[in-house]
Design a protein around this motif. Sequence first.
Motif, PDB file in Angstrom:
ATOM      1  N   GLY A   1       7.867   9.875   9.077  1.00 53.70           N
ATOM      2  CA  GLY A   1       8.104   9.849   7.746  1.00 53.70           C
ATOM      3  C   GLY A   1       7.046   8.963   6.764  1.00 53.70           C
ATOM      4  N   VAL A   2       6.046   9.376   6.310  1.00 56.49           N
ATOM      5  CA  VAL A   2       5.740   8.070   6.541  1.00 56.49           C
ATOM      6  C   VAL A   2       5.873   7.486   4.530  1.00 56.49           C
ATOM      7  N   GLN A   3       5.485   6.567   4.342  1.00 60.22           N
ATOM      8  CA  GLN A   3       5.285   5.644   3.020  1.00 60.22           C
ATOM      9  C   GLN A   3       4.728   4.886   2.012  1.00 60.22           C
ATOM     10  N   PRO A   4       4.314   5.259   1.108  1.00 56.03           N
ATOM     11  CA  PRO A   4       3.942   3.713   0.612  1.00 56.03           C
ATOM     12  C   PRO A   4       4.557   2.326   0.652  1.00 56.03           C
ATOM     13  N   LEU A   5       3.400   1.584   0.960  1.00 55.62           N
ATOM     14  CA  LEU A   5       4.026   0.531   1.674  1.00 55.62           C
ATOM     15  C   LEU A   5       4.814  -0.750   0.828  1.00 55.62           C
ATOM     16  N   THR A   6       5.965  -0.825   0.146  1.00 57.78           N
ATOM     17  CA  THR A   6       6.742  -1.942  -0.699  1.00 57.78           C
ATOM     18  C   THR A   6       7.168  -3.185  -0.638  1.00 57.78           C
ATOM     19  N   PRO A   7       7.068  -3.867  -1.871  1.00 58.52           N
ATOM     20  CA  PRO A   7       7.260  -5.787  -1.433  1.00 58.52           C
ATOM     21  C   PRO A   7       8.664  -6.009  -0.297  1.00 58.52           C
TER      22      PRO A   7
ATOM     23  N   ASP B   1      -2.073 -10.170  -0.031  1.00 57.38           N
ATOM     24  CA  ASP B   1      -3.120  -9.786  -0.243  1.00 57.38           C
ATOM     25  C   ASP B   1      -4.095  -8.437   0.436  1.00 57.38           C
ATOM     26  N   ALA B   2      -3.008  -8.557   1.468  1.00 58.28           N
ATOM     27  CA  ALA B   2      -3.247  -6.738   2.116  1.00 58.28           C
ATOM     28  C   ALA B   2      -2.673  -5.439   0.975  1.00 58.28           C
ATOM     29  N   LEU B   3      -1.919  -5.585   0.753  1.00 59.76           N
ATOM     30  CA  LEU B   3      -1.311  -4.464  -0.431  1.00 59.76           C
ATOM     31  C   LEU B   3      -2.790  -4.167  -1.556  1.00 59.76           C
ATOM     32  N   PRO B   4      -2.414  -2.432  -1.922  1.00 61.44           N
ATOM     33  CA  PRO B   4      -3.197  -2.668  -2.789  1.00 61.44           C
ATOM     34  C   PRO B   4      -2.975  -2.831  -4.220  1.00 61.44           C
ATOM     35  N   ALA B   5      -4.074  -3.331  -4.756  1.00 65.50           N
ATOM     36  CA  ALA B   5      -3.582  -3.349  -5.940  1.00 65.50           C
ATOM     37  C   ALA B   5      -2.322  -2.612  -7.009  1.00 65.50           C
ATOM     38  N   ALA B   6      -2.821  -2.024  -6.618  1.00 62.00           N
ATOM     39  CA  ALA B   6      -1.348  -1.027  -7.259  1.00 62.00           C
ATOM     40  C   ALA B   6      -0.169  -1.040  -6.763  1.00 62.00           C
ATOM     41  N   ARG B   7       0.181  -1.686  -5.581  1.00 59.97           N
ATOM     42  CA  ARG B   7       1.384  -2.180  -5.249  1.00 59.97           C
ATOM     43  C   ARG B   7       2.065  -3.361  -5.646  1.00 59.97           C
ATOM     44  N   LEU B   8       0.975  -4.058  -5.695  1.00 60.28           N
ATOM     45  CA  LEU B   8       1.269  -5.306  -6.127  1.00 60.28           C
ATOM     46  C   LEU B   8       2.217  -5.346  -7.289  1.00 60.28           C
TER      47      LEU B   8
END
Length: 330
Positions: free
Chosen positions: A286-292, A319-326
């Motif tokens: 159940g792939v999901q975008p990484l969250t904080p 630092d390894a999260l895409p800018a959109a997630r930060l």
Amino acid sequence: MNRPPSYTRRRWLGHGSALLAAATAGAPWRPAFAEGRPEQLRIGYQKSASLFVHQKSVGSLEKRLAPLGVAVKWFEFPAGPQLLEGLNVGAIDVGYVGEAPPIFAQAAGARFVYIGYDPAAPQAEAVVVPKDSALKTVADLKGRKVALNKGSNVHYLLVKLLEKHGLSYADVQPVFLPPADARAAFERGAVDAWAIWDPFLAAVEKQTGARQLADGRGVVNNYLFYLAERGYAERWPQVVKALFDDLGEQGRWVTANVRQAAEKIAPLQGLDVDVVERSLRRYPLGVQPLTPAIAAEQQKIADAFLELKLLPRPVRILDALPAARLAGAA
């Protein structure tokens, strides 16, 4: 006792170089894009990456990326640390690994971003002993040799299991071996226990009667992560999105058709259908975008490895999260 991993950049890049060369034989070492569009998406996978193996078997990603003019190339690695080395040196563009390899890779300066994760799978990794072993509990491992792949997800599993049972990492003798070599050492009695993940876990249980001392339940989450080389992800988000969409679609199909999926995957993994089915049932998809929140769980692992002096420097997962997630992590 084997020395704990010291992942300076030079030593980390040298680790498993022969395996890397074998896994990427024939791989194009030029950039994976031509002017205006990427030429290809090079995927690094392991036997444990059953969803990637399924996608490879049915060609679903190739069909999805064909309208974009992007070819798909597949390269198998024995484990996560070797796969991350491939990502760092430019042999692949994306990969799928457990919790620990990205942390060691980030400490070594690898340029990647987390692009997604699958749900926790604590039952998909365990410490096992031979069926006739006198060892009954994790506490019995004191002074014993435990095989594991250095810097892999089971590295953290072993640390936390020992902690739970009143032992420290220094109380055991880690023997760092990739899965195939560890299986051989386990069967000939050269090690007392083996910390391993599925499908290797399911295979050794079914084929040798190996017993679990403990799995990850109540100790670790065992999230599985999808990673991309940072430059590729930033330059070609449409390709990453197509990959993400296909992972979701195929993951739903596998979840709804486990036995049929196992029959497709087993020949490519070189395993019995029953072994693959058991493994699939322990790996929720159940792939999901990484969250904080998930990044915070990764940060706990990084901090634990730093405290054990297994990392050369602190690692900041954000630092390894895409800018959109930060934006949601500030």
